[in-house]
Design a protein around this motif. Structure first.
Motif, short mmCIF file in Angstrom:
data_model
loop_
_atom_site.label_atom_id
_atom_site.label_comp_id
_atom_site.label_asym_id
_atom_site.label_seq_id
_atom_site.Cartn_x
_atom_site.Cartn_y
_atom_site.Cartn_z
N MET A 45 35.09 47.57 34.16
CA MET A 45 35.16 45.77 34.26
C MET A 45 35.89 45.02 32.71
SD MET A 45 34.07 42.99 35.52
CE MET A 45 32.50 41.88 36.25
N ILE A 46 37.28 44.25 33.83
CA ILE A 46 37.88 43.75 32.76
C ILE A 46 37.52 42.07 33.00
CG2 ILE A 46 40.92 43.53 32.45
CD1 ILE A 46 40.87 46.22 34.19
N ASP A 47 37.42 41.93 31.89
CA ASP A 47 37.41 40.05 31.37
C ASP A 47 38.47 39.58 31.53
OD1 ASP A 47 36.27 37.87 31.14
OD2 ASP A 47 36.41 37.54 29.34
N VAL A 48 38.85 38.82 32.74
CA VAL A 48 40.17 38.21 33.15
C VAL A 48 39.96 36.62 33.46
CG1 VAL A 48 41.79 38.40 35.42
CG2 VAL A 48 41.08 40.18 33.62
N ASP A 49 40.24 35.66 32.79
CA ASP A 49 39.21 34.58 33.15
C ASP A 49 40.40 34.35 34.68
OD1 ASP A 49 39.33 33.58 30.91
OD2 ASP A 49 41.72 32.67 30.71
N GLY A 60 44.83 41.45 33.02
CA GLY A 60 43.53 42.05 31.99
C GLY A 60 43.86 43.06 32.03
#
Length: 181
Positions: A45-49, A60
């Motif tokens: 899980m890569i936190d991307v806006d 990200g």
């Protein structure tokens, strides 16, 4: 869960025909496919806006896997694309600005191969052979841990792309993404 990736390689073989009524050596060529089944881990899980119509691409990066000497780990890049927008595939040879990915590795890490990319889709409005990505894509590269990287070391990824919709394209952009452990 894990995804299955089938990698194929073909080799041409020849075999002699038995029982041929013609004189001389009759040979036929066939293609044989050899498959290797590899399990590709699901991306982390890569936190991307969330992308928007004003900023249609958001990205990200993250590292996945062990950081033990001798092991390999994954460098992941997640790209989210707003509805109605697309970015062009990595393939060269089209009149459009193709997406490119590169990374700089800290001392102690060595690239094992190039970027693995998901399948893109045909974009008929762009002409024959033009392929794009829409919605969300993940790219993965493998690196080997040869020596312990310095504390705080990071993999710096560079993503260059041009976001377009069916009416126009925005100017090309280059973003720097940082992945750390």
């Amino acid at each position: 869960g894990d995804l299955d990736l089938i990698v194929g390689d073909h080799s041409e073989v020849s075999r002699e025909r038995a029982g041929s009524e013609s004189s001389g050596d009759a040979r036929t060529h066939s293609a044989i496919w050899f498959y290797e089944r590899r399990t590709v881990p699901a991306p982390p899980m890569i936190d991307v806006d969330a992308p928007s119509q004003g900023a249609p691409v958001a990205a990200g990066a993250a590292l996945g896997g062990a950081l033990a000497i001798g092991d390999e780990l994954d460098v992941w890049v997640r790209v989210r694309i707003a509805e109605g927008w697309h970015v062009y595939d990595l393939d060269e040879g089209t009149p459009f600005v193709n997406t490119t990915l590169a990374f700089d590795l800290p001392e102690g890490l060595t690239a094992v191969g190039g970027w693995e990319r998901p399948a893109s889709v045909d974009y008929p409005a762009g002409g024959e052979g033009v392929r794009v990505w829409k919605d969300e894509v993940h790219f993965r590269a493998r690196v080997r841990v040869d020596a312990a990287p310095a504390a705080g070391a990071e993999v710096v990824c560079t993503l260059a792309y041009q976001a377009c919709n069916d009416s126009f394209c925005l100017p090309p952009e280059t973003v720097t993404l940082r992945a750390t452990r």
